[in-house]
Scaffold this active site. Structure first.
Site, short mmCIF file in Angstrom:
data_model
loop_
_atom_site.label_atom_id
_atom_site.label_comp_id
_atom_site.label_asym_id
_atom_site.label_seq_id
_atom_site.Cartn_x
_atom_site.Cartn_y
_atom_site.Cartn_z
N GLY A 69 0.91 -1.07 -0.01
CA GLY A 69 -0.09 -0.01 0.04
C GLY A 69 0.77 1.30 -0.17
N TRP A 72 -0.80 4.40 -1.28
CA TRP A 72 -1.58 4.96 -0.56
C TRP A 72 -1.16 6.05 0.68
CZ3 TRP A 72 -4.62 1.47 3.72
CH2 TRP A 72 -6.04 2.53 4.17
N HIS A 132 12.27 1.02 -0.82
CA HIS A 132 11.92 -0.21 -0.17
C HIS A 132 13.20 -0.80 0.24
CE1 HIS A 132 8.09 -0.41 -2.12
NE2 HIS A 132 8.55 -0.68 -3.41
N ARG A 288 -5.49 -2.34 -7.34
CA ARG A 288 -6.21 -3.54 -8.01
C ARG A 288 -7.59 -3.68 -7.11
NH1 ARG A 288 -6.26 -8.94 -6.48
NH2 ARG A 288 -5.11 -8.46 -5.03
P1 A3P Z 1 -3.91 -5.14 -3.89
O1 A3P Z 1 -3.24 -5.82 -4.68
O2 A3P Z 1 -4.07 -6.22 -2.76
O3 A3P Z 1 -5.19 -4.81 -4.35
P2 A3P Z 1 1.94 -0.82 -3.45
O4 A3P Z 1 1.53 0.64 -3.61
O5 A3P Z 1 2.78 -0.78 -2.32
O6 A3P Z 1 2.53 -1.37 -4.62
O7 A3P Z 1 0.62 -1.40 -2.95
C1 A3P Z 1 -0.32 -1.96 -3.74
C2 A3P Z 1 -1.53 -2.52 -3.09
O8 A3P Z 1 -2.11 -1.42 -2.24
C3 A3P Z 1 -2.47 -2.84 -3.97
O9 A3P Z 1 -3.32 -3.93 -3.40
C4 A3P Z 1 -3.68 -1.78 -4.31
O10 A3P Z 1 -4.67 -2.15 -4.71
C5 A3P Z 1 -3.58 -1.12 -2.87
N1 A3P Z 1 -3.72 0.19 -2.96
C6 A3P Z 1 -3.67 1.32 -3.76
N2 A3P Z 1 -4.18 2.50 -3.32
C7 A3P Z 1 -4.98 2.22 -2.18
C8 A3P Z 1 -5.66 2.90 -1.27
N3 A3P Z 1 -5.87 4.28 -1.49
N4 A3P Z 1 -6.24 2.53 -0.35
C9 A3P Z 1 -6.09 1.31 0.10
N5 A3P Z 1 -5.42 0.35 -0.58
C10 A3P Z 1 -4.65 0.72 -1.96
#
Ligand code: A3P
Length: 322
Positions: A69, A72, A132, A288
């Site tokens: 996330g 986010w 990371h 996603r």
């Molecule tokens: P999923 O694949 O389980 O849906 P990162 O940013 O570290 O690559 O993480 C991506 C993950 O965070 C994905 O999870 C994505 O859908 C989820 N994500 C992206 N934006 C988000 C938001 N605003 N709130 C909650 N989850 C979010």
């Protein structure tokens, strides 16, 4: 496999020849450096970050495990730190409405991937970056300065599923293939994944947060989902920019940030549906499902047993549960 990456430095080339290497999830090699697996491109960038990045006391760095996330929290931190400007200038569009959070809060690795020693002078204070890089491999100045670290991780089963789905999106579309679930799951469990072993990455920052709570803030995706208001207020306190009573209750500052950065809001924006990053990644690939527990639809009972056992063994005695 060194031909995959242009302009590898001699240092990187020589280093790689001494490291254990293995095929990753994509048809590219990964290398085991300072206890963590990296693709060749990422390893090249990590070395540059270690050599050149100089943290300032006022810096704020979001560190995360991939697919926890990050996007986010990038949006939330950006909104939190810039809230007074955009709140008092209602006529100015919020940058998150036009830009993907990865453009607003760059990864140190991306900044150092093309330009070995990038010019960061245009960043205003406090500078906000993401990475990371595991705790043990952070550049010295990040450990020795007073810069603050916000660490984000997620339960390993959802992390794995999200990473698997993301990797599938990166495979050439015309082949129509997906990376095999069993094979990538086995690699994840053995630690062979982007910035893996997952558990070592998490433990490194968890321990650092216990030893230096003023420097390292430890947060999980699940905590953020469960009590977003509470976590956002804790974050603001940690970063030294607490919400006033008015912001909390009267003018909706806290709720406004959460609404702006919500999955529903960000994922539906034009920029995130149709835009692309300079790296070529489609913005929509970072949005996603955004749910906790999606792993139930993908993992078999044997897989669940294996990954739960590893989590229990690795975190045993640490007090950490994910
Ligand atoms: P999923 O694949 O389980 O849906 P990162 O940013 O570290 O690559 O993480 C991506 C993950 O965070 C994905 O999870 C994505 O859908 C989820 N994500 C992206 N934006 C988000 C938001 N605003 N709130 C909650 N989850 C979010």
């Amino acid at each position: 496999y060194l031909q995959e990456v242009d302009n590898l430095t001699d240092e990187c080339r020589e280093l790689i020849s001494t490291l254990p290497s293995e095929m990753g999830w994509l048809p590219m090699f990964m290398h085991f450096y300072q206890g963590i697996w990296y693709s060749t491109r990422t390893l090249k960038a990590i070395l540059q970050v270690q050599h050149h990045f100089r943290a300032l006391d006022s810096d704020i760095v979001l560190v995360s495990t991939p697919k926890s996330g990050t996007i986010w929290l990038k949006a939330i931190l950006f909104s939190l730190l810039n809230r007074s400007y955009y709140h008092s200038n209602k006529k100015v569009d919020h940058p998150l409405l036009r830009k993907n959070p990865h453009e607003l809060v760059p990864f140190l690795e991306s900044l150092h991937m093309l330009d070995t020693n990038p010019d960061l002078s245009s960043f205003t204070s406090p500078r906000l970056f993401a990475t990371h890089i595991p705790f043990g491999s952070l550049p010295e100045s990040m450990k020795n300065s007073k810069c603050k670290i916000v660490y984000l991780c997620r339960n390993p089963k959802d992390t794995y599923v999200s990473l698997w789905q993301f990797t599938n999106n990166l495979l050439p579309k015309e082949t129509g293939t997906t990376s095999p679930l069993e094979e990538t799951f086995d690699k994840f469990c053995r630690g062979v994944s982007m910035y893996g072993p997952f558990w070592d990455h998490v433990l490194g920052y968890y321990k650092a947060s216990l030893e230096m709570p003023h420097k390292v803030f430890f947060l999980t995706y699940e905590e953020m989902k469960e009590k977003p208001r509470e976590q956002l207020k804790r974050l603001a306190d940690f970063l030294g920019c607490p919400f006033s009573e008015d912001e909390e209750e009267v003018d909706g500052g806290v709720d406004e940030i959460l609404r702006l950065c919500s999955f529903n809001n960000l994922s539906k924006l034009e920029v995130n549906q149709n835009g692309k990053l300079s790296t070529g990644h489609e913005n929509k690939s970072f949005f996603r499902k955004g749910e906790v527990g999606d792993w139930v639809s993908y993992l078999t009972p044997d897989m669940i047993e294996r990954i739960d056992r590893i989590t229990e063994e690795k975190f045993h005695g640490s007090g950490l549960k994910l």
